[in-house]
Design a protein around this motif. Sequence first.
Motif, PDB file in Angstrom:
ATOM      1  N   HIS A 399       0.733  -1.326  -0.082  1.00  0.00           N
ATOM      2  CA  HIS A 399      -0.046   0.085  -0.087  1.00  0.00           C
ATOM      3  C   HIS A 399       0.800   1.279   0.019  1.00  0.00           C
ATOM      4  CE1 HIS A 399      -3.588  -2.727   0.523  1.00  0.00           C
ATOM      5  NE2 HIS A 399      -2.828  -3.310   1.379  1.00  0.00           N
ATOM      6  N   GLN A 400       2.261   1.090   0.058  1.00  0.00           N
ATOM      7  CA  GLN A 400       3.125   2.313  -0.242  1.00  0.00           C
ATOM      8  C   GLN A 400       3.925   2.402  -1.255  1.00  0.00           C
ATOM      9  OE1 GLN A 400       5.117   1.631   3.413  1.00  0.00           O
ATOM     10  NE2 GLN A 400       7.021   0.940   2.417  1.00  0.00           N
ATOM     11  N   ARG A 401       3.424   1.701  -2.319  1.00  0.00           N
ATOM     12  CA  ARG A 401       3.985   1.527  -3.687  1.00  0.00           C
ATOM     13  C   ARG A 401       3.928   2.985  -4.045  1.00  0.00           C
ATOM     14  NH1 ARG A 401       1.431  -0.131  -8.627  1.00  0.00           N
ATOM     15  NH2 ARG A 401       3.018  -0.416 -10.261  1.00  0.00           N
ATOM     16  N   TYR A 402       5.112   3.560  -4.645  1.00  0.00           N
ATOM     17  CA  TYR A 402       5.215   4.982  -5.290  1.00  0.00           C
ATOM     18  C   TYR A 402       4.761   6.187  -4.548  1.00  0.00           C
ATOM     19  CZ  TYR A 402       5.542   2.110  -9.849  1.00  0.00           C
ATOM     20  OH  TYR A 402       5.730   1.467 -10.788  1.00  0.00           O
ATOM     21  N   THR A 403       4.008   5.944  -3.413  1.00  0.00           N
ATOM     22  CA  THR A 403       3.651   7.003  -2.633  1.00  0.00           C
ATOM     23  C   THR A 403       4.737   8.032  -2.238  1.00  0.00           C
ATOM     24  OG1 THR A 403       1.890   5.667  -1.672  1.00  0.00           O
ATOM     25  CG2 THR A 403       2.313   7.776  -0.422  1.00  0.00           C
ATOM     26  N   LEU A 404       5.774   7.898  -2.042  1.00  0.00           N
ATOM     27  CA  LEU A 404       6.585   8.749  -1.526  1.00  0.00           C
ATOM     28  C   LEU A 404       7.174   9.360  -2.728  1.00  0.00           C
ATOM     29  CD1 LEU A 404       8.970   6.782   1.006  1.00  0.00           C
ATOM     30  CD2 LEU A 404       7.102   8.229   1.414  1.00  0.00           C
ATOM     31  N   GLU A 405       7.251   8.960  -3.739  1.00  0.00           N
ATOM     32  CA  GLU A 405       7.599   9.853  -5.029  1.00  0.00           C
ATOM     33  C   GLU A 405       6.614  10.675  -5.582  1.00  0.00           C
ATOM     34  OE1 GLU A 405       9.161   9.671  -9.584  1.00  0.00           O
ATOM     35  OE2 GLU A 405      10.028   8.064  -8.039  1.00  0.00           O
ATOM     36  N   ASP A 610      -0.425   1.151 -15.007  1.00  0.00           N
ATOM     37  CA  ASP A 610       0.079   0.069 -14.361  1.00  0.00           C
ATOM     38  C   ASP A 610      -0.400  -0.143 -13.129  1.00  0.00           C
ATOM     39  OD1 ASP A 610       1.077   2.450 -13.127  1.00  0.00           O
ATOM     40  OD2 ASP A 610       3.112   1.551 -12.952  1.00  0.00           O
ATOM     41  N   ALA A 611      -1.621   0.107 -12.837  1.00  0.00           N
ATOM     42  CA  ALA A 611      -2.466   0.168 -11.429  1.00  0.00           C
ATOM     43  C   ALA A 611      -2.260  -1.394 -10.968  1.00  0.00           C
ATOM     44  CB  ALA A 611      -3.878   0.739 -11.760  1.00  0.00           C
ATOM     45  N   ILE A 612      -2.096  -1.448  -9.650  1.00  0.00           N
ATOM     46  CA  ILE A 612      -2.364  -2.698  -8.923  1.00  0.00           C
ATOM     47  C   ILE A 612      -3.703  -2.452  -8.201  1.00  0.00           C
ATOM     48  CG2 ILE A 612      -1.653  -4.287  -7.526  1.00  0.00           C
ATOM     49  CD1 ILE A 612       1.082  -3.678  -8.294  1.00  0.00           C
ATOM     50  N   PRO A 661     -14.023  -1.935  -6.410  1.00  0.00           N
ATOM     51  CA  PRO A 661     -12.716  -2.729  -6.177  1.00  0.00           C
ATOM     52  C   PRO A 661     -11.676  -2.625  -7.456  1.00  0.00           C
ATOM     53  CG  PRO A 661     -14.372  -3.641  -4.861  1.00  0.00           C
ATOM     54  CD  PRO A 661     -15.062  -2.794  -6.003  1.00  0.00           C
ATOM     55  N   SER A 662     -12.214  -2.925  -8.450  1.00  0.00           N
ATOM     56  CA  SER A 662     -11.251  -3.177  -9.794  1.00  0.00           C
ATOM     57  C   SER A 662     -10.948  -1.734 -10.041  1.00  0.00           C
ATOM     58  CB  SER A 662     -11.910  -3.867 -10.878  1.00  0.00           C
ATOM     59  OG  SER A 662     -13.220  -3.005 -11.120  1.00  0.00           O
ATOM     60  N   ARG A 663     -11.395  -0.418  -9.619  1.00  0.00           N
ATOM     61  CA  ARG A 663     -10.971   0.716  -9.922  1.00  0.00           C
ATOM     62  C   ARG A 663     -10.108   1.478  -8.933  1.00  0.00           C
ATOM     63  NH1 ARG A 663     -15.743   3.356 -13.807  1.00  0.00           N
ATOM     64  NH2 ARG A 663     -16.140   1.429 -15.179  1.00  0.00           N
ATOM     65  N   VAL A 664     -10.106   0.680  -7.723  1.00  0.00           N
ATOM     66  CA  VAL A 664      -9.480   1.332  -6.449  1.00  0.00           C
ATOM     67  C   VAL A 664      -7.937   0.938  -6.465  1.00  0.00           C
ATOM     68  CG1 VAL A 664      -9.503   1.426  -4.010  1.00  0.00           C
ATOM     69  CG2 VAL A 664     -11.462   1.679  -5.227  1.00  0.00           C
ATOM     70  N   GLU A 665      -7.081   1.719  -6.531  1.00  0.00           N
ATOM     71  CA  GLU A 665      -5.629   1.429  -6.515  1.00  0.00           C
ATOM     72  C   GLU A 665      -5.259   1.017  -5.212  1.00  0.00           C
ATOM     73  OE1 GLU A 665      -2.205   2.379  -8.714  1.00  0.00           O
ATOM     74  OE2 GLU A 665      -3.269   4.334  -9.346  1.00  0.00           O
ATOM     75  N   ASN A 666      -4.241  -0.067  -5.113  1.00  0.00           N
ATOM     76  CA  ASN A 666      -3.705  -0.549  -3.881  1.00  0.00           C
ATOM     77  C   ASN A 666      -2.825   0.235  -2.875  1.00  0.00           C
ATOM     78  OD1 ASN A 666      -4.183  -2.873  -2.338  1.00  0.00           O
ATOM     79  ND2 ASN A 666      -2.497  -4.273  -3.248  1.00  0.00           N
ATOM     80  N   SER A 667      -2.451   1.557  -3.818  1.00  0.00           N
ATOM     81  CA  SER A 667      -1.743   2.709  -3.100  1.00  0.00           C
ATOM     82  C   SER A 667      -2.021   3.829  -3.808  1.00  0.00           C
ATOM     83  CB  SER A 667      -0.322   2.267  -3.132  1.00  0.00           C
ATOM     84  OG  SER A 667       0.194   1.954  -4.550  1.00  0.00           O
ATOM     85  N   ILE A 668      -1.390   4.789  -3.267  1.00  0.00           N
ATOM     86  CA  ILE A 668      -1.411   6.172  -3.750  1.00  0.00           C
ATOM     87  C   ILE A 668      -0.362   6.349  -4.613  1.00  0.00           C
ATOM     88  CG2 ILE A 668      -1.513   8.725  -3.539  1.00  0.00           C
ATOM     89  CD1 ILE A 668      -2.731   8.143  -0.672  1.00  0.00           C
TER      90      ILE A 668
END
Length: 670
Positions: A399-405, A610-612, A661-668
């Motif tokens: 759930h923190q994928r790409y969030t910091l960038e 590339d959404a997960i 759910p299929s349109r909600v990304e796992n992270s910001i």
Amino acid sequence: MEVYIVTVATGTKAYAGTNNYIYVTLVGENGESERTLLDKHGLDLCRGAEDRYKVVSRTPLGSPLLVRLEKQRYWMEDNWFCRFVTVEPPNGEQLLTFPCYRWFVGDVMVEIREGAAKIQSDDSSALLRAHRRKELEDRQKIYRWMTWAPSIPRCIDAQTESDLPQDERFDNEKRSDFEYALQFALLELSLKKLAISFGKTWDDLEDFKRIFWKLRSPISEYCMAHWKEDCFFGYQCLNGSNPRMIRMCKTLPVNFPVTASMVQSSFPARTNLDKELKAGNIFLLDYVIMDGIPSNTIKGQPQYIAAPLCLLYQHPDHGLMPIAIQLGQIPGLDTPIFLPKDPSLAWLLAKMWVRHSEFQVFQVLSHLLRTHLVVEVFFVATLRQLPAVHPVYKLLAPHQRYTLEINCRGRNQLISADGIFKRVVSTGGDGLLILAQREYKDLTYRSLQPCLDFTDRGVSQLPNYFYREHGLMLWEAIHRFVSGMVSLYYQSDKDVHQDAELQAWIRDVTQEGFAELPNFGLPSELRSKGELSTLLAVIIFISTVQHAASNNGQFDWCAWVPNTPCTMRQPPPTDKDAVTIEEIMATLPDVSQSCVQMAITWHLGRAQPDAIHLGHYTEEHFTEGRAKELIGTFTKDLKEIEDYILSQNEGRELPYLFLLPSRVENSITI
């Protein structure tokens, strides 16, 4: 002599493979294997490869505890991404999986543990305890706190995204798409401005259709057709990009002197304002937080801000309807109360001013502060205080994928002193920061919990509040999943309280990340499984569902600029009878501002290629069977919610699918 079969999996990302030297050593409870060079012929360790090797130990290792991976430069630097390593011990013992999921940059040595999640008390081995300590010591040197601005949440110590560790950066595909999409949007913006420059400037509301080109969506087109309707205005208060502003009104604010006679025409026969207040059918939007915010100056021209109050009625036949609007917090002759029975242009302009305030609040507070900046605190603390083997680290990692960038980019490109908001938004510059500081001062942990938030705002029974209905369904599914995971690794409340790493984590969150927020309401100590489960569910909910609710529809609601203008170029009207179409056009964003609003909301709100999606775990941090079963149950629950939402929206002219759910990304990630 013992022979182990070791499989090394290289990442599937672009440039994940390497031609550098990679060595592996197995570390067991009784010693170490030989240091083994992989890829002797230069053909292995390619993108997506899973390469098998024999690793020899001249003495019995006992149970393998660590896999040591080393990368050394060969001719030129070539980074490598390792997904995982599996170890097949001699004599057919159980296959062991060592998750990695990290980049190897430069000449480095990394030791990874077998994938079973362990809290600190589970480790009796001195070697493994030392490994935990060393991992955190190294990470705390890399991940440091920074104060970007006073009186907002603290963040990662990185001036730009290039200062971040490689593991927190966009993948090459993501970076290329992000930058290409922005350039595409800005190119269309330039073409629109060029085309319009050969014609007339804004003269009429219909002129905005001239920038409604390729960048459009079914909802934005519906918005263009229905934006003047009161029932559509009310619908957006419930299901637009800022669906948590509205609250029940049992007593009118003293600074909003609406009388029963003013609004009687908005009610059916045999009822009135007093009766509907008592019945709980009157609701309020109060933008007091905007009062006194300094406004932006764009190209030498002052922009304007209002702090409206808007009263709404839940009509039995027509749904939620606005019935009175005051465009300032201090009533008076120059701050009239606008009503639906007023001249149509006056009522329309009053609603535009409310929607203009809505743009500021949803972008700066609901979206930026309450999702992006809040979850960054938890993720920085996670990277600093929890080793990769900890179950909470494993749970939060996807759930923190790409969030910091994306947050670094936002601070530098969007909300900085010379960022995009400064160019086109009425709160750009100092106003934006002051607005965020005001909200942050009153931010509470309780308000981040959806079930409590709906109750506190008195909106638990509002019909057609799809954000609430779908949000609560997803909250309950997330909370069940997280509670199951917590119970899997913590047998009692005492185990939670005695987990020193977990307690260091929550102290880092409260005393460092939210250091300037003494009334936040989140304790600096976790004492029970229930407290931990709720907190983890809040973090996941914010970084998935809440972000999707605010972010994903911003182009839909903002593309038709008069519906949600980013700025206003004239002050609020003071005479209801004097409003003209010329005043409206002089107030709304100009051609350039309108084009930028369309381009940026499209870029930020579009579906990421590339959404997960929520509940999809492409990186297997958990290897235990029971943990995988809980993930499977969570996925099944989300599928049932997906089917329900699709069924509910079948045939609807205006579907609400932002929390599918299929349109909600796992992270910001945007």
